[in-house]
Design a protein around this motif. Structure first.
Motif, PDB file in Angstrom:
ATOM      1  N   GLY A 181       0.829  -1.196   0.000  1.00 54.20           N
ATOM      2  CA  GLY A 181       0.000   0.000   0.000  1.00 54.20           C
ATOM      3  C   GLY A 181       0.861   1.242   0.000  1.00 54.20           C
ATOM      4  N   ARG A 182       0.533   2.182  -0.858  1.00 56.43           N
ATOM      5  CA  ARG A 182       1.268   3.449  -0.921  1.00 56.43           C
ATOM      6  C   ARG A 182       0.352   4.555  -0.411  1.00 56.43           C
ATOM      7  NH1 ARG A 182       6.002   2.675  -3.563  1.00 56.43           N
ATOM      8  NH2 ARG A 182       6.137   0.724  -4.761  1.00 56.43           N
ATOM      9  N   LEU A 183       0.780   5.226   0.645  1.00 55.98           N
ATOM     10  CA  LEU A 183      -0.031   6.253   1.283  1.00 55.98           C
ATOM     11  C   LEU A 183       0.257   7.630   0.696  1.00 55.98           C
ATOM     12  CD1 LEU A 183       0.216   5.165   5.038  1.00 55.98           C
ATOM     13  CD2 LEU A 183      -1.187   4.221   3.179  1.00 55.98           C
ATOM     14  N   GLU A 184      -0.622   8.579   0.989  1.00 54.21           N
ATOM     15  CA  GLU A 184      -0.465   9.928   0.472  1.00 54.21           C
ATOM     16  C   GLU A 184       0.841  10.572   0.914  1.00 54.21           C
ATOM     17  OE1 GLU A 184      -4.036  11.714   1.967  1.00 54.21           O
ATOM     18  OE2 GLU A 184      -5.068  11.526   0.040  1.00 54.21           O
ATOM     19  N   ASP A 185       1.333  10.207   2.092  1.00 55.14           N
ATOM     20  CA  ASP A 185       2.566  10.815   2.603  1.00 55.14           C
ATOM     21  C   ASP A 185       3.826  10.115   2.117  1.00 55.14           C
ATOM     22  OD1 ASP A 185       2.632   8.455   4.055  1.00 55.14           O
ATOM     23  OD2 ASP A 185       2.259   9.381   5.998  1.00 55.14           O
ATOM     24  N   GLY A 186       3.661   9.135   1.214  1.00 55.88           N
ATOM     25  CA  GLY A 186       4.813   8.455   0.642  1.00 55.88           C
ATOM     26  C   GLY A 186       5.194   7.152   1.311  1.00 55.88           C
ATOM     27  N   ARG A 187       4.602   6.861   2.467  1.00 53.47           N
ATOM     28  CA  ARG A 187       4.923   5.608   3.134  1.00 53.47           C
ATOM     29  C   ARG A 187       4.435   4.403   2.322  1.00 53.47           C
ATOM     30  NH1 ARG A 187       2.450   6.114   8.984  1.00 53.47           N
ATOM     31  NH2 ARG A 187       1.038   7.535   7.848  1.00 53.47           N
ATOM     32  N   VAL A 188       5.197   3.327   2.397  1.00 50.68           N
ATOM     33  CA  VAL A 188       4.836   2.078   1.728  1.00 50.68           C
ATOM     34  C   VAL A 188       4.610   1.014   2.795  1.00 50.68           C
ATOM     35  CG1 VAL A 188       5.546   0.297   0.098  1.00 50.68           C
ATOM     36  CG2 VAL A 188       6.150   2.683  -0.325  1.00 50.68           C
ATOM     37  N   LEU A 189       3.427   0.423   2.797  1.00 48.37           N
ATOM     38  CA  LEU A 189       3.063  -0.595   3.771  1.00 48.37           C
ATOM     39  C   LEU A 189       2.930  -1.946   3.083  1.00 48.37           C
ATOM     40  CD1 LEU A 189       0.215   1.358   5.630  1.00 48.37           C
ATOM     41  CD2 LEU A 189       2.657   1.307   6.193  1.00 48.37           C
ATOM     42  N   GLN A 190       3.178  -3.007   3.839  1.00 52.57           N
ATOM     43  CA  GLN A 190       2.988  -4.360   3.324  1.00 52.57           C
ATOM     44  C   GLN A 190       1.760  -4.976   3.967  1.00 52.57           C
ATOM     45  OE1 GLN A 190       6.684  -6.460   3.983  1.00 52.57           O
ATOM     46  NE2 GLN A 190       7.591  -5.575   2.146  1.00 52.57           N
TER      47      GLN A 190
END
Length: 310
Positions: free
Chosen positions: A228-237
């Motif tokens: 998952g790519r969030l609006e703030d640039g973080r990438v989650l699995q």
């Protein structure tokens, strides 16, 4: 990169450019080759490099009842065009007026008058104009008359066949995510706003960020390893269920990613979820305990898949 309206004249500094012209849904390897060729010509001739695309897709205009088939939203395509190094993207709004233009009128009004093209690059199967009356041969002849160069690119071959949007759609419908990723050069990604659901997941230890499928193609229903790519640039699995949730009633079609080791509030945020690997089809279990046991196994497998790609 600038976004321009295809119904208006481009700014003077972007006139006389080399234009990659097509639908470019998915922006796969073949599309990337067309745009790369346009950029290369533009740079060699010291001209602006542009991409021209259509939105909505002509198929959606002519057959509004067709099942969802889109691989990318216009916003996703624009981001991909920018990454490909073009100076501007021209979006032709596909409506009754555009659909009624003959091939000759489209070239005269949209390409020559509005864009002032010096050259146009397309795929060799590109068609345009009323009743698809324009082919690459027609475009070449109109270019000779209108004073601009044309080039038609052959399909890119990969894994024994041509790369195409229809081939990618077939792969996704059949759960062949690895093939789709190779053809796209990135995982298929669904973007949307996180909406409120039934909140069942949080009661069993698996909160999800629910996203409606909208106009996207429906890949195989089932469980996926995702990023998952969030609006703030973080990438989650995480792991996600894509489908109608047969365990619960009433059926509700959603993409429901559960992100590992994340406890933030994503409601109302726009996220992008990449389908990295298809793990299994949707299934109905004998009670919540059996479902939770399977979800534990799904998440463990998703973690292993994603760890292997780091």
């Amino acid at each position: 990169m600038q976004r321009l309206d295809g119904g208006s004249a481009v700014p003077p500094h972007l006139a006389g450019g080399i234009v990659a012209l097509g639908n470019f849904d998915g922006f796969h390897l073949g599309h990337q080759a067309v745009v790369a060729r346009a950029v290369a010509i533009a740079r060699a001739e010291r001209r602006p490099a542009l991409v021209a695309t259509f939105d909505p897709h002509p198929r959606a205009f002519f057959r509004p009842d067709t099942p969802p088939f889109r691989l990318t939203t216009i916003e996703q395509r624009l981001a991909l065009f920018a990454a490909a190094g073009v100076d501007a993207a021209v979006v032709f709004h596909f409506d009754e007026q555009l659909a009624a233009l003959t091939a000759e009128a489209f070239v005269a009004e949209r390409l020559v008058r509005n864009l002032g093209v010096a050259g146009v690059v397309t795929g060799e199967d590109f068609t345009f104009g009323r009743a698809k009356g324009g082919t690459v041969g027609v475009l070449a002849e109109l270019g000779r008359i209108g004073g601009f160069a044309t080039e038609a690119m052959a399909p890119v071959e990969l894994d024994g066949g041509p790369v195409s949007s229809s081939r990618i759609r077939d792969a996704l419908r059949e759960g062949r995510t690895a093939e789709a990723t190779r053809l796209l050069t990135r995982p298929f990604a669904i973007a949307g706003e996180v909406i409120h659901g039934d909140k069942v997941g949080r009661t069993i230890g698996y909160p999800t960020a629910n996203v409606a499928m909208g106009d996207y193609l429906r890949p195989a229903y089932g469980i996926y390893a995702v990023r998952g790519r969030l609006e703030d640039g973080r990438v989650l699995q995480g792991a996600a269920n894509l489908g109608i949730r047969p365990q619960f009633t009433p059926p509700k079609e959603l993409l429901e990613p559960h992100f590992f080791d994340f406890a933030g509030d994503l409601y109302g945020q726009r996220i992008e979820v990449e389908l990295v690997e298809y793990l299994r089809p949707e299934a109905k279990f004998d009670g919540l305990k059996a479902l939770m046991t399977q979800m534990d196994a799904d998440c463990a497998r998703a973690r292993a898949v994603l760890a292997s790609l780091d």
